[in-house]
Every structure is written in C-alpha cells, then in structure tokens.
Design an enzyme around this catalytic site. Structure first.
Site, PDB file in Angstrom:
ATOM      1  N   CYS A  62       0.837  -1.191   0.000  1.00  0.00           N
ATOM      2  CA  CYS A  62       0.000   0.000   0.000  1.00  0.00           C
ATOM      3  C   CYS A  62       0.878   1.248   0.000  1.00  0.00           C
ATOM      4  O   CYS A  62       2.099   1.170   0.130  1.00  0.00           O
ATOM      5  CB  CYS A  62      -0.892   0.006   1.236  1.00  0.00           C
ATOM      6  SG  CYS A  62      -1.965  -1.436   1.380  1.00  0.00           S
TER       7      CYS A  62
ATOM      8  N   LEU B 191      -3.637  -1.650  -1.474  1.00  0.00           N
ATOM      9  CA  LEU B 191      -3.512  -2.892  -2.217  1.00  0.00           C
ATOM     10  C   LEU B 191      -4.144  -3.972  -1.349  1.00  0.00           C
ATOM     11  O   LEU B 191      -3.608  -4.320  -0.294  1.00  0.00           O
ATOM     12  CB  LEU B 191      -2.044  -3.231  -2.504  1.00  0.00           C
ATOM     13  CG  LEU B 191      -1.802  -4.561  -3.226  1.00  0.00           C
ATOM     14  CD1 LEU B 191      -2.348  -4.514  -4.650  1.00  0.00           C
ATOM     15  CD2 LEU B 191      -0.315  -4.917  -3.238  1.00  0.00           C
TER      16      LEU B 191
ATOM     17  N   ASN C   2       0.928   0.505   5.833  1.00  0.00           N
ATOM     18  CA  ASN C   2       1.413  -0.246   4.680  1.00  0.00           C
ATOM     19  C   ASN C   2       2.113  -1.477   5.233  1.00  0.00           C
ATOM     20  O   ASN C   2       3.122  -1.351   5.927  1.00  0.00           O
ATOM     21  CB  ASN C   2       2.405   0.595   3.861  1.00  0.00           C
ATOM     22  CG  ASN C   2       3.156  -0.242   2.841  1.00  0.00           C
ATOM     23  OD1 ASN C   2       2.614  -1.188   2.279  1.00  0.00           O
ATOM     24  ND2 ASN C   2       4.412   0.102   2.608  1.00  0.00           N
ATOM     25  N   GLY C   3       1.576  -2.667   4.961  1.00  0.00           N
ATOM     26  CA  GLY C   3       2.267  -3.848   5.456  1.00  0.00           C
ATOM     27  C   GLY C   3       1.351  -5.030   5.686  1.00  0.00           C
ATOM     28  O   GLY C   3       0.179  -5.025   5.299  1.00  0.00           O
TER      29      GLY C   3
ATOM     30  N   THR D  41      24.190  -0.649  -8.453  1.00  0.00           N
ATOM     31  CA  THR D  41      23.786  -2.054  -8.400  1.00  0.00           C
ATOM     32  C   THR D  41      22.286  -2.207  -8.183  1.00  0.00           C
ATOM     33  O   THR D  41      21.664  -3.144  -8.690  1.00  0.00           O
ATOM     34  CB  THR D  41      24.570  -2.812  -7.310  1.00  0.00           C
ATOM     35  OG1 THR D  41      24.332  -4.210  -7.452  1.00  0.00           O
ATOM     36  CG2 THR D  41      24.160  -2.375  -5.923  1.00  0.00           C
TER      37      THR D  41
ATOM     38  N   ARG E 269      20.681  -1.653 -11.616  1.00  0.00           N
ATOM     39  CA  ARG E 269      20.950  -2.814 -12.465  1.00  0.00           C
ATOM     40  C   ARG E 269      19.986  -3.961 -12.164  1.00  0.00           C
ATOM     41  O   ARG E 269      19.463  -4.610 -13.067  1.00  0.00           O
ATOM     42  CB  ARG E 269      22.378  -3.307 -12.242  1.00  0.00           C
ATOM     43  CG  ARG E 269      23.476  -2.443 -12.813  1.00  0.00           C
ATOM     44  CD  ARG E 269      24.835  -3.004 -12.398  1.00  0.00           C
ATOM     45  NE  ARG E 269      25.955  -2.280 -12.972  1.00  0.00           N
ATOM     46  CZ  ARG E 269      27.229  -2.560 -12.726  1.00  0.00           C
ATOM     47  NH1 ARG E 269      27.516  -3.566 -11.886  1.00  0.00           N
ATOM     48  NH2 ARG E 269      28.201  -1.869 -13.291  1.00  0.00           N
TER      49      ARG E 269
END
Length: 561
Positions: A2, A51, A75-76, A315, A318
């Site tokens: 979320c 979500l 959120n979680g 990184t 990537r």
C-alpha cells in the site's frame, strides 16, 4: 504494498489543503490501486492507497478503534494478527484485515505494542484524544518510509519520496526498527536484537534448527486472499523458498487460490538464471512462467525504474530493471503477492567477496553491516520495483525469529573454506541437504552465487555500461565532482543514473537519502580493505570478485566503465 501519506500539525485545515494532500497521495496510487481513503482531524491528515491482499471487502483504510478516537494508516502485513486478536478479547474489530489490530493494541499497551507485531509495516497512528501521533517502521525496513518537515512546523510521512519531496523543506529516510512519537518529539529504536551488539555469537550450528526456522518463516507468509506466486531465479535462495512453499502450501489458507504453485523468472535469452530456474521448476512441479527481455528493453525502462525506486545506486538500478519488467508481466496475470529470497546473502555471507573475510569476527561484523543497510539496497529494490505495478513482496529470510536463529550461529561455521569443500552459504545449504526427502537437486543446492543483475545475463550489465558511455563524455566526467559534490559518480554509468535521478528529485535532501562509498561485488566500504587488489577493481557486480567468480573480469584490467 500500500501507499501511505500523513501530514501532521500543519497550519492549514482548509479544503485547499485537503485537495493538496489528495493530490500528493495520488502519486502513490501505483502502490495501492484497489481503494483510497483520507481521514482529517483538525490539522492532521492520514491518506491511504490500498492494495487489498487480506480481507478485500472490509479492510479499507484508515482503520479505527471502536469509537474512532484512534486512527491508523498502514502499509504492510501483520502475520501474527490472529494470535494478537486473542489478546484483545474486549475489543470489537471492524474488519478481518491483519492491520486492524494496530489501533486496538495501542489502546491496550501504549507505544510498547510495536515490538509485538510480527510482520512488515510502516504506519502512522493518530490519537484524536490528545492529538498525539506515532510513526513506526518494521525491523529491517522491508517497507519503504520517509519523513519530512514543512516550514509551517508540520511533519510529513510518506511511503515514497515523491509523496513529499516538493512539499517539505527537509526530508530523509525513516530508519528501520525505529518509531517517532509526538510526545517525545524524537526517534527511538524499538528493535534491539542480540546480534545488534558488538559481541560475536557462539551458538553451535544445528542444521535442523535452522531449517525449521526458515520453514516457519515461509509458512507464516502464506497468508493471502488472492492468487500469489514465488520469484524463482534458479539460485539457492529463491529455489529454497520455492521448494519450502511447494512442500507446505497445501496445508495453508493460501492453497484455496488454485492448485499448483506458480513461479516466475526473467532473463536475457540463454541467461544462467533462466536455465537453472526452469530446472528447479520442473523438479518441484510448479507452473513456471519464463519472461524474456532484451538489453534495449531494459535501457528503455531505466527512466521509469529510477522514478519508481528513487535511487541512483548503480547495483540497485541494475537489479531493479529486470525485476520492474517482470513485475509488470506478473501483475497482468492477476497475481498480487510474491514470496522472494532477498536477505540470505546478507545473513549468511553469500556474496563472493566473503571468500576473503580475514576471520570470523570480521565476517560476522560485515553481515551485520549488510543487514542494517538492506533498506537502502535490496529491500528498497524488492519493495519499489514491484509496488510500481501494485504487487507485494514478502521475504522470509528477513523474518525476525529466523534472524534471531541465523545470526546467533557461531560465524566460524559460516566461513568459506574451499579446502574443506565449504562454499558461500554453506550452513544454509547443509541445513537443506536432505538425502531422504530432497528439497533441491544437488547441483542447484550447491550452485555458485549469482547476483540478480548478473544472473539475468552477463550482457545486461555490459550493455548498460556501453549505453552510458555513449551518453556521458570524458569531459563530463572531468567535472563530475563539481556537478555532484555529494556521492560523486566514479563511472559513466553512475553519472548517467545520477542525471536521471536529479531530474526527478532535484532537492538536496533527496540525494542524501542514497548511500555511497566504495564497493566490490556488493561489499561495504569496510570490506574493500580485505583485498588490496579490489581497490583498483571497484564494481558492484559479482564478477568483480577477482579469483572467486568463475566468470570474473580479467585480472589484468578493470571492467569497462
């Protein structure tokens, strides 16, 4: 995942301010495309983009206690919410959402309830009775969170930089394992595990204890009311997580969302990961989805990737790009939640540079440094590259209880000793080396470590470097320290990413949220000191681990920049 946004103690409670908060909250809609909510109490605003993974019908946020005097935007996922509900027998819940316990726990236990939560979370809790508030982030920083300050004295909290970067005078990453309370007007650490101390652990390695701890960590994450899958690169970590999930799925609530387990992989044509993942999927009997991308596909997505993951770390970009592309494909299949293998390399010293650890003490200290920095690297990547498409990732290797077990092992057992046949992550491999009921084929169980950005295909990184070299001139590099005095890019690839990042996030506070320092094969700057040859070969790719990686860069020259 979320998206949350909170504005606390602002000087404006007008409709114009409410509209502005809604506008900023909509910048996080990709994280929570299912529903949005906004609660206002005086000069405080709590916004949420949802979500829905658990209880989609009645778990809309913000969430409240019985009389709505306590509101929370979260959120979680709280994996132990059913056990916690049993402690709250005198409370009435408005939904079956796992996050519904938070407001009620606060009523019963005050600020100390945070350590009772077993899960991943970032939340803001507002107590309307005295206008106080609490902000907290999970132990390792698996969920993303930022805090900022407005000129009017307001405090802003957002799941992503883009929710507050042009609304605050100053902002920064909210530290993992911490909470901020309005009453103390400061941060305090709520997560204090034994391995945070300087002492070196001495518990003998027990393969069955380690195996049981990881299996429990996976099983508790099989909590969903929607279809889910596993990310399977074909490396040790993701293969073990997939194997455990496949083995125990039938006995969990998640099994009601279909018969077979779905697995997902991405890579360039002919990449090491695709081949290994296909073999593991066949062995475990998963419904396997193999996605291909080209170097040009990845290059075309770089700007979108940097906008979403909010970093210029080389990184991370990537590795985030193929994950970002894969997440979009996965979401189109109707999946909302994924299990992934992040964290094992940090916990067990899996990166190839750990071959050069001088002693067990330094080996252990480096694993601690790596875990504490995960919120800036792999956790940030896993969270934001997937939430860009409305997906949630869960990472069993970073489970609090599993970490307590794994980080208590005497690091002597984790040390890499070629003469004894012990490669990187030996204790983890040994724990799941079951002759009677194998978890994986032997050659997969003992496959050499490949970093995700390498495993998708070696030409991916080489292509990125070539693309950057075409867009960043030697003249630009000469003045790099003047243009970017903080975290000055040392390569053309880093310079290219930095230009894109600064276009989206030009504030000085934004550039300060990104870590820097020398690194070889994803090491910390401290570990670069382990081998003098590395100082001239600084690159985050695993192939920079000279004399270790089977496809290492040539010893006689540094990699193309």
């Amino acid at each position: 995942m979320c998206g949350i946004l909170a504005v606390l103690g602002c000087s404006d409670d007008s409709q114009t301010k409410r509209a502005r908060v809604l506008e900023l909250s909509r910048r996080l809609k990709h994280r929570g495309p299912d529903w949005s909510g906004l609660y206002q109490h005086g000069d405080c605003y709590l916004a949420h983009q949802r979500l829905a993974v658990v209880d989609p019908n009645s778990g809309d946020q913000p969430l409240f206690n019985e009389d709505k005097s306590v509101a929370v935007t979260v959120n979680g996922e709280i994996y132990n919410h059913e056990q916690l509900r049993k402690k709250l027998v005198n409370h009435k819940f408005s939904s079956g959402s796992d996050c519904d316990v938070i407001a009620h726990l606060y009523e019963e236990y005050g600020e100390d309830f945070v350590d009772m939560l077993d899960g991943i979370f970032s939340f803001v809790l507002l107590d309307a009775r005295d206008n106080s508030f609490i902000v907290a982030r999970d132990a390792i920083g698996i969920t993303s969170l930022y805090i900022g300050w407005g000129l009017d004295g307001s405090i802003w909290v957002s799941s992503e930089l883009k929710g507050l970067n042009d609304a605050c005078e100053q902002f920064e990453s909210f530290p993992p394992g911490h909470m901020y309370t309005s009453k103390s007007r400061g941060l305090r650490r709520w997560y204090n595990p034994p391995w945070f101390s300087d002492s070196i652990p001495s518990v003998p390695f027990d393969p069955f204890v380690l195996r049981h701890a990881l299996e429990n960590a996976v099983i508790k994450r099989l909590m969903t009311d929607f279809p889910f899958g596993v990310l399977l690169s074909g490396g040790l970590d993701s293969s073990l997580i997939t194997s455990i999930t496949a083995r125990y799925l039938a006995a969990t609530k998640a099994a009601k969302h279909g018969g077979k387990l779905h697995s997902f992989c991405i890579g360039l044509e002919g990449s090491p990961d695709l081949k290994a993942a296909r073999e593991v999927a066949d062995y475990l009997g998963t419904v396997h989805h193999e996605f291909h991308f080209t170097v040009q596909d990845g290059i075309d997505a770089i700007e979108d990737v940097i906008y979403h993951i909010e970093t210029y770390d080389v990184t991370t970009i990537r590795a985030s790009t193929p994950m970002f592309l894969m997440a979009r494909k996965i979401k189109s299949l109707g999946v909302k939640m994924l299990i992934s293998g992040e964290g094992a390399d940090e916990v067990f010293g899996g990166y190839l540079y750990f071959h050069k650890a001088p002693n067990k003490e330094e080996f252990h200290r480096e694993t601690c440094r790596k875990i504490k920095a995960l919120h800036q690297y792999d956790c940030l990547r896993a969270n934001k590259a997937t939430s860009a498409w409305g997906l949630e990732v869960r990472v069993p290797f970073l489970d609090k209880e599993f970490l307590n077990v794994a980080m208590s092992i005497d690091p002597k057992s984790k040390m890499i000793k070629k003469d004894e046949g012990r490669i990187e992550k030996w204790v983890l491999r040994k724990a799941f080396d079951d002759e009677e009921c194998p978890y994986l084929p032997k050659h997969i169980l003992y496959r050499q470590k490949e970093q995700f950005s390498d495993g998708v295909g070696y030409s991916w990184i080489d292509g990125l470097k070539a693309h950057a070299a075409d867009r960043v001139s030697d003249k630009m590099m000469v003045n790099a320290s003047c243009i970017f005095p903080h975290n000055t890019p040392k390569t053309k690839e880093a310079y290219y990413y930095r230009m894109i990042f600064e276009r989206f996030f030009p504030q000085n506070s934004a550039r300060l949220t990104v870590p820097g320092g020398a690194s070889v094969a994803c090491s910390t700057a401290k570990a670069v000191e382990w081998d003098v040859a590395w100082k001239n070969n600084l690159d985050p790719s695993g192939r920079a681990a000279l004399g270790v990686h089977l496809s290492a860069y040539a010893m006689c020259k540094s990699p193309v920049l």
